[in-house]
Write a protein that holds these residues in place. Structure first.
Motif, PDB file in Angstrom:
ATOM      1  N   PRO A 210      42.169  35.143  36.199  1.00  0.00           N
ATOM      2  CA  PRO A 210      41.342  35.607  37.324  1.00  0.00           C
ATOM      3  C   PRO A 210      42.198  36.290  38.393  1.00  0.00           C
ATOM      4  N   SER A 211      41.627  37.268  39.020  1.00  0.00           N
ATOM      5  CA  SER A 211      42.322  38.009  40.072  1.00  0.00           C
ATOM      6  C   SER A 211      42.167  37.284  41.401  1.00  0.00           C
ATOM      7  N   THR A 212      43.218  37.313  42.211  1.00  0.00           N
ATOM      8  CA  THR A 212      43.172  36.661  43.521  1.00  0.00           C
ATOM      9  C   THR A 212      43.020  37.667  44.658  1.00  0.00           C
ATOM     10  N   THR A 213      42.891  38.934  44.326  1.00  0.00           N
ATOM     11  CA  THR A 213      42.710  39.964  45.348  1.00  0.00           C
ATOM     12  C   THR A 213      41.235  39.995  45.741  1.00  0.00           C
ATOM     13  N   PRO A 214      40.902  39.718  47.026  1.00  0.00           N
ATOM     14  CA  PRO A 214      39.489  39.589  47.409  1.00  0.00           C
ATOM     15  C   PRO A 214      38.697  40.894  47.352  1.00  0.00           C
TER      16      PRO A 214
ATOM     17  N   GLY B  20      39.569  42.942  43.731  1.00  0.00           N
ATOM     18  CA  GLY B  20      39.780  42.068  42.582  1.00  0.00           C
ATOM     19  C   GLY B  20      38.856  42.379  41.424  1.00  0.00           C
ATOM     20  N   GLY B  21      37.574  42.579  41.684  1.00  0.00           N
ATOM     21  CA  GLY B  21      36.618  42.870  40.614  1.00  0.00           C
ATOM     22  C   GLY B  21      36.926  44.183  39.920  1.00  0.00           C
TER      23      GLY B  21
ATOM     24  N   PHE C 272      39.849  45.725  39.868  1.00  0.00           N
ATOM     25  CA  PHE C 272      41.118  45.570  39.177  1.00  0.00           C
ATOM     26  C   PHE C 272      40.921  44.793  37.866  1.00  0.00           C
ATOM     27  N   ARG C 273      40.064  43.771  37.914  1.00  0.00           N
ATOM     28  CA  ARG C 273      39.806  42.980  36.709  1.00  0.00           C
ATOM     29  C   ARG C 273      39.122  43.835  35.649  1.00  0.00           C
TER      30      ARG C 273
ATOM     31  N   ARG D  50      41.742  46.133  34.128  1.00  0.00           N
ATOM     32  CA  ARG D  50      42.621  45.382  33.220  1.00  0.00           C
ATOM     33  C   ARG D  50      41.890  45.055  31.921  1.00  0.00           C
TER      34      ARG D  50
END
Length: 171
Positions: A89-93, A96-97, A99-100, A103
């Motif tokens: 899971p991404s921790t960038t608020p 993050g979505g 970026f996920r 990826r």
């Protein structure tokens, strides 16, 4: 040519440890034990430890039981080796979505090619295992055939000798 395992004194000459936090005697004993175990394993497998240790191919042929076990391991490979998507899971608020998703897209492309390559390798492995099995059966049959030929020739010789004895007794 069978060599004896090196003694701890011989290993002490090979390994020099200067760190006071490391027990050199223990390390040397563990190395000697590992060498003894590897030599015993090689002997159990019918291999030349000295040849293996020097990087040479082991010249002895595997036993029929070892060959059968190896072929069974090859044939017991999973039917479809596939890799699946595993993302942390991404921790960038804020992003993050996004970026996920990016990826996941990149990983899916990589997984596609990895699975394709794994499938090709699996098909090759199964074909090779089948060929090796067929060759092993042919070699086993050839060995049985040679044994039968020897047995037939000895029986023919015995029959000739018995006929000669009978012919000698009749006259």
């Amino acid at each position: 040519m069978t060599r004896t395992p090196p003694s701890p004194a011989e290993i002490a000459d090979l390994i020099e440890i200067r760190d006071p936090a490391i027990d050199a005697t223990d390390v040397r004993a563990r190395v000697a034990d590992a060498l003894i175990r590897r030599r015993a394993w090689a002997e159990r497998e019918g291999l030349s430890y000295d040849a293996l240790a020097s990087g040479q191919p082991a010249t002895s042929a595997p036993s029929p039981d070892a060959l059968r076990a190896a072929i069974e391991r090859l044939q017991g490979a999973p039917a479809h080796p596939m890799t699946s998507l595993l993302l942390t899971p991404s921790t960038t608020p804020l992003l993050g979505g996004l970026f996920r998703r990016f990826r996941a897209l990149v990983h899916n492309v990589a997984i596609f090619y990895v699975n394709r390559s794994a499938n090709t390798q699996h098909v090759f492995n199964q074909a090779a295992a089948g060929s090796i099995y067929a060759l092993a059966r042919a070699a086993e049959s050839a060995g049985e055939l040679d044994a039968l030929k020897k047995r037939v020739s000895s029986l023919e010789r015995e029959i000739r000798e018995l006929r000669q004895q009978i012919a000698g007794e009749v006259k």
